[in-house]
Motif scaffolding. Structure first.
Motif, PDB file in Angstrom:
ATOM      1  N   MET A 175       0.852  -1.172   0.000  1.00 38.96           N
ATOM      2  CA  MET A 175       0.000   0.000   0.000  1.00 38.96           C
ATOM      3  C   MET A 175       0.902   1.240   0.000  1.00 38.96           C
ATOM      4  N   LYS A 176       0.542   2.223  -0.822  1.00 37.68           N
ATOM      5  CA  LYS A 176       1.295   3.476  -0.875  1.00 37.68           C
ATOM      6  C   LYS A 176       0.558   4.539  -0.065  1.00 37.68           C
ATOM      7  N   PHE A 177       1.336   5.456   0.530  1.00 37.28           N
ATOM      8  CA  PHE A 177       0.767   6.515   1.353  1.00 37.28           C
ATOM      9  C   PHE A 177       1.396   7.856   0.990  1.00 37.28           C
ATOM     10  N   THR A 178       0.622   8.938   1.145  1.00 38.77           N
ATOM     11  CA  THR A 178       1.179  10.275   0.998  1.00 38.77           C
ATOM     12  C   THR A 178       1.890  10.652   2.298  1.00 38.77           C
ATOM     13  N   GLN A 179       2.725  11.676   2.244  1.00 40.83           N
ATOM     14  CA  GLN A 179       3.384  12.173   3.456  1.00 40.83           C
ATOM     15  C   GLN A 179       2.335  12.703   4.434  1.00 40.83           C
ATOM     16  N   TYR A 180       1.268  13.311   3.897  1.00 41.79           N
ATOM     17  CA  TYR A 180       0.187  13.823   4.745  1.00 41.79           C
ATOM     18  C   TYR A 180      -0.402  12.684   5.580  1.00 41.79           C
ATOM     19  N   PHE A 181      -0.689  11.553   4.939  1.00 48.37           N
ATOM     20  CA  PHE A 181      -1.246  10.422   5.671  1.00 48.37           C
ATOM     21  C   PHE A 181      -0.275   9.944   6.747  1.00 48.37           C
ATOM     22  N   SER A 182       0.993   9.840   6.399  1.00 53.32           N
ATOM     23  CA  SER A 182       1.991   9.381   7.365  1.00 53.32           C
ATOM     24  C   SER A 182       2.032  10.288   8.590  1.00 53.32           C
ATOM     25  N   PHE A 183       1.878  11.585   8.380  1.00 53.46           N
ATOM     26  CA  PHE A 183       1.834  12.541   9.480  1.00 53.46           C
ATOM     27  C   PHE A 183       0.548  12.379  10.291  1.00 53.46           C
ATOM     28  N   MET A 184      -0.592  12.318   9.624  1.00 52.12           N
ATOM     29  CA  MET A 184      -1.889  12.233  10.308  1.00 52.12           C
ATOM     30  C   MET A 184      -2.063  10.914  11.055  1.00 52.12           C
ATOM     31  N   LYS A 185      -1.433   9.855  10.584  1.00 56.14           N
ATOM     32  CA  LYS A 185      -1.540   8.542  11.221  1.00 56.14           C
ATOM     33  C   LYS A 185      -0.999   8.569  12.651  1.00 56.14           C
ATOM     34  N   GLN A 186      -0.192   9.558  12.976  1.00 55.12           N
ATOM     35  CA  GLN A 186       0.384   9.662  14.318  1.00 55.12           C
ATOM     36  C   GLN A 186      -0.610  10.181  15.351  1.00 55.12           C
ATOM     37  N   ARG A 187      -1.717  10.791  14.896  1.00 55.83           N
ATOM     38  CA  ARG A 187      -2.725  11.291  15.834  1.00 55.83           C
ATOM     39  C   ARG A 187      -3.371  10.109  16.563  1.00 55.83           C
ATOM     40  N   ALA A 188      -3.712  10.317  17.812  1.00 54.88           N
ATOM     41  CA  ALA A 188      -4.281   9.235  18.632  1.00 54.88           C
ATOM     42  C   ALA A 188      -5.560   8.657  18.033  1.00 54.88           C
ATOM     43  N   ASP A 189      -6.416   9.517  17.470  1.00 55.05           N
ATOM     44  CA  ASP A 189      -7.681   9.025  16.921  1.00 55.05           C
ATOM     45  C   ASP A 189      -7.491   8.265  15.606  1.00 55.05           C
ATOM     46  N   ARG A 190      -6.332   8.407  14.984  1.00 56.63           N
ATOM     47  CA  ARG A 190      -6.063   7.718  13.724  1.00 56.63           C
ATOM     48  C   ARG A 190      -5.113   6.531  13.899  1.00 56.63           C
ATOM     49  N   ALA A 191      -4.317   6.561  14.949  1.00 58.85           N
ATOM     50  CA  ALA A 191      -3.341   5.496  15.178  1.00 58.85           C
ATOM     51  C   ALA A 191      -4.016   4.146  15.411  1.00 58.85           C
ATOM     52  N   ILE A 192      -5.258   4.166  15.873  1.00 56.44           N
ATOM     53  CA  ILE A 192      -5.976   2.913  16.150  1.00 56.44           C
ATOM     54  C   ILE A 192      -6.523   2.252  14.883  1.00 56.44           C
ATOM     55  N   ILE A 193      -6.477   2.948  13.753  1.00 58.18           N
ATOM     56  CA  ILE A 193      -7.018   2.415  12.500  1.00 58.18           C
ATOM     57  C   ILE A 193      -6.027   1.404  11.921  1.00 58.18           C
ATOM     58  N   LYS A 194      -6.494   0.185  11.735  1.00 51.25           N
ATOM     59  CA  LYS A 194      -5.634  -0.904  11.268  1.00 51.25           C
ATOM     60  C   LYS A 194      -5.511  -0.879   9.744  1.00 51.25           C
ATOM     61  N   GLU A 195      -4.323  -1.275   9.251  1.00 51.77           N
ATOM     62  CA  GLU A 195      -4.104  -1.336   7.805  1.00 51.77           C
ATOM     63  C   GLU A 195      -5.074  -2.304   7.133  1.00 51.77           C
TER      64      GLU A 195
END
Length: 80
Positions: free
Chosen positions: A1-21
């Protein structure tokens, strides 16, 4: 799976970190609904039983690069 830099940054937020690949892949491959935005990006939704919520995945116009992912509190299944 490819990701943008924006996604990589946002994935660090607590509400997003719980989202599984695996949830992201399931949404991409088997969405309940798909929409094309005016900028060409693609929105896809699925219901994540484990979380009890709807997940929205936004892909770039290439259809494979993940730009954003979040639980969509406003999504209602069957809406157009």
């Amino acid at each position: 799976m490819k990701f943008t830099q924006y996604f990589s940054f946002m994935k660090q937020r607590a509400d997003r970190a719980i989202i599984k690949e695996e949830w992201i892949l399931e949404t991409i491959n088997n969405p309940l609904k798909t929409e094309i935005q005016s900028d060409g990006r693609i929105r896809k939704w699925s219901y994540i039983e484990e979380a009890g919520k709807y997940l929205r995945v936004i892909l770039l116009d290439d259809g494979e690069t993940v730009h954003n992912v979040f639980f969509d509190r406003g999504f209602k299944e069957g809406e157009k």
